[in-house]
Design a protein around this motif. Sequence first.
Motif, PDB file in Angstrom:
ATOM      1  N   GLY A 663       0.866  -1.186   0.033  1.00 43.06           N
ATOM      2  CA  GLY A 663       0.060   0.171   0.061  1.00 43.06           C
ATOM      3  C   GLY A 663       0.789   1.290  -0.012  1.00 43.06           C
ATOM      4  N   ARG A 664       0.403   2.162   0.731  1.00 49.59           N
ATOM      5  CA  ARG A 664       1.183   3.450   0.737  1.00 49.59           C
ATOM      6  C   ARG A 664       1.285   3.946   2.121  1.00 49.59           C
ATOM      7  NH1 ARG A 664      -2.003   7.907   1.611  1.00 49.59           N
ATOM      8  NH2 ARG A 664      -4.468   7.716   1.701  1.00 49.59           N
ATOM      9  N   ASP A 670      -4.260  13.181   4.137  1.00 52.56           N
ATOM     10  CA  ASP A 670      -4.755  12.047   4.935  1.00 52.56           C
ATOM     11  C   ASP A 670      -5.650  12.767   6.237  1.00 52.56           C
ATOM     12  OD1 ASP A 670      -4.421  10.179   3.154  1.00 52.56           O
ATOM     13  OD2 ASP A 670      -2.420   9.438   4.168  1.00 52.56           O
ATOM     14  N   THR A 675     -12.398   9.484   4.455  1.00 50.47           N
ATOM     15  CA  THR A 675     -12.494   7.852   4.423  1.00 50.47           C
ATOM     16  C   THR A 675     -11.701   7.337   5.594  1.00 50.47           C
ATOM     17  OG1 THR A 675     -10.320   8.057   3.058  1.00 50.47           O
ATOM     18  CG2 THR A 675     -12.343   7.531   1.917  1.00 50.47           C
ATOM     19  N   PRO A 677      -8.117   7.164   6.401  1.00 47.43           N
ATOM     20  CA  PRO A 677      -7.242   6.406   6.030  1.00 47.43           C
ATOM     21  C   PRO A 677      -6.244   6.168   7.328  1.00 47.43           C
ATOM     22  CG  PRO A 677      -6.606   8.557   5.421  1.00 47.43           C
ATOM     23  CD  PRO A 677      -7.985   8.558   6.075  1.00 47.43           C
ATOM     24  N   LEU A 679      -2.943   3.039   8.723  1.00 49.09           N
ATOM     25  CA  LEU A 679      -2.210   2.225   8.373  1.00 49.09           C
ATOM     26  C   LEU A 679      -1.986   1.011   9.347  1.00 49.09           C
ATOM     27  CD1 LEU A 679       1.042   4.342   7.520  1.00 49.09           C
ATOM     28  CD2 LEU A 679      -0.516   3.147   5.985  1.00 49.09           C
ATOM     29  N   VAL A 695      -5.038  -4.268   2.681  1.00 48.91           N
ATOM     30  CA  VAL A 695      -5.065  -2.977   1.876  1.00 48.91           C
ATOM     31  C   VAL A 695      -6.552  -2.792   1.462  1.00 48.91           C
ATOM     32  CG1 VAL A 695      -4.017  -1.411   0.431  1.00 48.91           C
ATOM     33  CG2 VAL A 695      -2.659  -2.891   2.044  1.00 48.91           C
ATOM     34  N   GLY A 696      -6.924  -1.841   1.707  1.00 44.90           N
ATOM     35  CA  GLY A 696      -8.399  -1.452   1.080  1.00 44.90           C
ATOM     36  C   GLY A 696      -9.791  -1.988   1.957  1.00 44.90           C
ATOM     37  N   ARG A 698     -11.721  -2.373   5.695  1.00 42.38           N
ATOM     38  CA  ARG A 698     -11.923  -1.434   6.557  1.00 42.38           C
ATOM     39  C   ARG A 698     -12.395  -1.849   8.019  1.00 42.38           C
ATOM     40  NH1 ARG A 698     -16.895   2.509   4.694  1.00 42.38           N
ATOM     41  NH2 ARG A 698     -18.038   0.572   5.023  1.00 42.38           N
ATOM     42  N   GLU A 718     -10.267   3.084   6.738  1.00 38.75           N
ATOM     43  CA  GLU A 718      -9.717   2.354   5.635  1.00 38.75           C
ATOM     44  C   GLU A 718      -8.436   2.130   5.656  1.00 38.75           C
ATOM     45  OE1 GLU A 718     -10.726   3.967   1.783  1.00 38.75           O
ATOM     46  OE2 GLU A 718      -9.324   2.591   0.743  1.00 38.75           O
ATOM     47  N   VAL A 720      -4.766   1.597   4.263  1.00 38.51           N
ATOM     48  CA  VAL A 720      -4.382   2.113   2.955  1.00 38.51           C
ATOM     49  C   VAL A 720      -2.732   1.646   2.777  1.00 38.51           C
ATOM     50  CG1 VAL A 720      -5.544   4.350   2.808  1.00 38.51           C
ATOM     51  CG2 VAL A 720      -3.352   4.435   3.877  1.00 38.51           C
ATOM     52  N   GLY A 721      -2.267   1.011   3.916  1.00 39.06           N
ATOM     53  CA  GLY A 721      -0.948   0.539   3.663  1.00 39.06           C
ATOM     54  C   GLY A 721      -0.479  -0.342   4.976  1.00 39.06           C
TER      55      GLY A 721
END
Lengths: 927, 114
Positions: A663-664, A670, A675, A677, A679, A695-696, A698, A718, A720-721
């Motif tokens: 992910g990122r 952010d 959403t 985001p 980690l 990743v992706g 929730r 969510e 994201v990484g």
Amino acid sequence: MSRMAGDSLWRRWRRAIRRDARLEFEEELRYHIEERVRDHIARGMDRESAERAVLERLGDLDPVREQCVGLMEAEWRQAERRRWLGVSWLDVKLGLRMLVKHPGLTVVGGVGIAVAIAVGASVFGIIYSMLDPALPLEGGDRVVKIQEWDAASGNTQALAVHDFEDVRDALRSVAEVSAYRRSIRNVIGGDGRVEPFRVTAMSAAGFRVAGVPALMGRALLAEDEVEGAPAVVVIGYDVWRNRFASDPGILGRSLRLGDASHTIVGVMPSGFAFPENDRFWTALRLNPSVWARGEGPRLEVFGRLAQGATLESAQAELAAVGAGLAAAYPATHEPFGLRLQPYTHAFNEPGAWVFHFVQLLITMLLVVVCVNVAVLTYARTVTRRGEITVRNALGASRARITGQLFVESFILAGTAALVGLGLAWVALRRLDLLLQRTIGDQLPFWFDFHLSPSALLYVGGLVILAAVITGVVPALKATGGQVSAGLQQLSGGGTGFGLGRTWTALIVAQVAIAVGALPVAVATAWENLLEGGADPGFAAADFMSIRLQLDREDPGRDEAETYERDYIARYADLQTELMRRMEADPSISAVTFAARAPGWEPSDRIELEAESGPSDSGVRIDPDMTNAGMQGDGLSGPVGFRVGVGRVAPGYFAAFEVPLLSGRSFEARDLDAATGPILVNQSFVEEIGRGAGVVGRRIRYARPEAAGDEGDAPRWFEIVGVVSDFPARVDPDQARARIYLPAGPGDIYPADLSVRVRDPGSTGVAAQLRALAAGVDPRLRLDDIRPLLDVNREERSFNRMFSLALAAVTLSVLLLSAAGIHALMSFTVARRRREIGIRAALGADPGDVLRGIFARAAWQLAIGLFIGLFLAAAFFRVASDGDAGLRQIATSLLLVSAIMLVTGLLAALGPAREGLSVQPTEALREG
Amino acid sequence: MFSRDAGLLQGTVELLVLKRLSWGPMHGYGIASWIETATNDVLRVEEGSLYPALYRMAKKGWIKGEWGVSDNNRRAKFYRLTRAGRKEFEEQAAGWERLSGAVNRAVTADEGAG
């Protein structure tokens, strides 16, 4: 009182001795006179002339009588002393010889008692220091603390402004009722250093309560408290010496406390740190008009009992004042009570009974250890039965023999106690240093862990207790039998002092307790000790951990809301500016922040959305996970996965060079993303995502209120990484799975800054950072600057000390248990020596005989092991909340069981072989 | 101290007591009578000197008094020599011998000798 009683006893004893001496002298003299009269008569005198001649010859005997009685008295007293010393010296010599002759018992028993006494003395030292510390001030026992007190809950709190004023004005039995409140401020001045210190705003009367005059200048005065008077400060001796190089012209110089300049008007003498642990005193200015009743800053209130007042009378008057307040202001003062205590007692949070309970437990530990040593001593005493029986037969009383065995045990226990006291002294010193280093400024100034005279007295008591258990009890047991029977057995060589079933019970209990209690202790100590030396998995040594604070004032009720808003905004601006300046500083390579230091994120419970995503009806939770939560971590609410929740700056992982696995990472946008985001770390993927890509997907909090979602639909975050686990190892009590939420300046108060410096070894880092912050704003404080490594290290130092103590206790108990099993086993088998010999004489196969003995020994050990396993399982349920320590506990369980089994069987082997080698005739004669 | 010859050296009573007790335990009267007999009544030790001397010696640990039964079946306090007393006696006796020999040689010397 007792001295007088002792005195009169002594006099009575002296009078009795004198009377006896006089009687004895008269009797001796009478014999002398009668003999001489007889002699005269034999030479032809009549009785009357003989008596007259003798009396004439004697003359006035009074001075001689006094002289002789005095001499005789002196001789008797001297003989008494010599007898006392002579006898006990012999016992001491015998005792010392025994210590050397039985080195196994000396070492095993000595170590056990020493460790138990070390623990006992340390705990006593700590408890005594906390339970009833003296306030080191003139008449310190009459200084009292006054607190608001809720009788129902037992909670106390400091007084609100209005209540303080009412109490001060109404109370007659307490003089100089004073108050103080403490806050932390950057102290700037003197040598130019910027350092945050606790500043105490105290009533001028507080100095009169302490009764200590200023070393230079003056203490605070009533006029300093008036609104608009010049701001003045009184400083402590250390400050004057260290910050102002003992400047004789200190008075009148100015000192900045936060953003306010103060004139120094006095220096207090060395050691003065009243009321708690203070170095800077400013005038307490109360402005009650801006506060509603019951509101405003809370004040710590104290005073000195007025002449003639007692604690009880003052408490009665205070209660009446409290009742008056409650009646006058029912809206805010229901319930309301006031309590008064000796000053230092108010600082002891847990009740005295907790301490006494702990003390009792520790004393019990010693008793358990001593019972073990007693078993060993008894086994040794039995081997000395010949000596004891002969001495008994020769007229030594049971008391005399018991006394001698007591002295022997006393020497063992006393020697062990000296070692134990040494250990306790070292432990208390270390604990004191550790406390001073970590929370020294929060401890009251009278706080001091040490071995008080009463601790030595307590240890003396423990030594006597130990000597009684390990010496007197076995001695009474061994001398209890009939002497004639003992003599008979002596001639036959049999073993006289048997206990049969008791021995079996002791073996079983010994094994059960060792197997039941020790593995959990071993595993706990081991785990904690390992943890202390763990590699954090990142360049922790380069980072400084800093708590960033901003001075707060107490706005009146009208301004509270705007003040709060402005405060947060100002904090955000100042933090941004400080971080900007730090990044620009060539000695600093990276700056980031989070809510907590790495590894110390608080835990919460989350739910992971099912992979198929939300269904039409709303939310579908991964069906497996509702049962996956772990119990017993104190988090209430629905079950869910336990995770550590970190709130971190977007650049956090880059600053620590934590690799991104998929992910990122966070980006600046952010911070406001709808959403949510987040980690997660690798452990999250393994434990909660079951190794699949997360990743992706929730998550949401299992307790909606944790995300501030009261009333609204629960908020989703969510992923994201995924980042590596950071730090690589965390405290075993903490969840390994982590989620991280992005946070910007002002989102977290106080923020925990992590600053990576290029030269972590340089000494001026802290001063340099503080100067940088004070340059942004003098109210911006860097309260707690520590190498990040130390955050972990110091937090674990207490754990380590505890674990070391636990390890020492455990090892000594294990050693004792093994020795105990050895003694018990060899003793019981030795008792069957004759039986073994006869069976061998009757032609039994030696293998069969040995098998029989081992079967019985193994049987006893097996019952012990079995009970022990149950105990271990019970302890395990109580002591552990996860499976982290399961492997260690299982390993130590195996280890302890193996030690017990092998020791037990080996102990049985020796006497069994001896039994087989006994000549049949000899074996038969032993009856 | 001595009725007929008051010039005797101090400590002589102690030496005589030690000498008598070196043969075995004896009571105070027996010791006094022995001194008189042994010196052909030259030395007569007074009760006022004997008993304080005995008690002092007991305090020094040279002798020890114990109650026993005398020849005529009466209860009497017997003194016996302790180990320290025996050692003391040997030293005092040797000292006395040296001293009395020296004094004797001096007193009986002819004019011009030495």
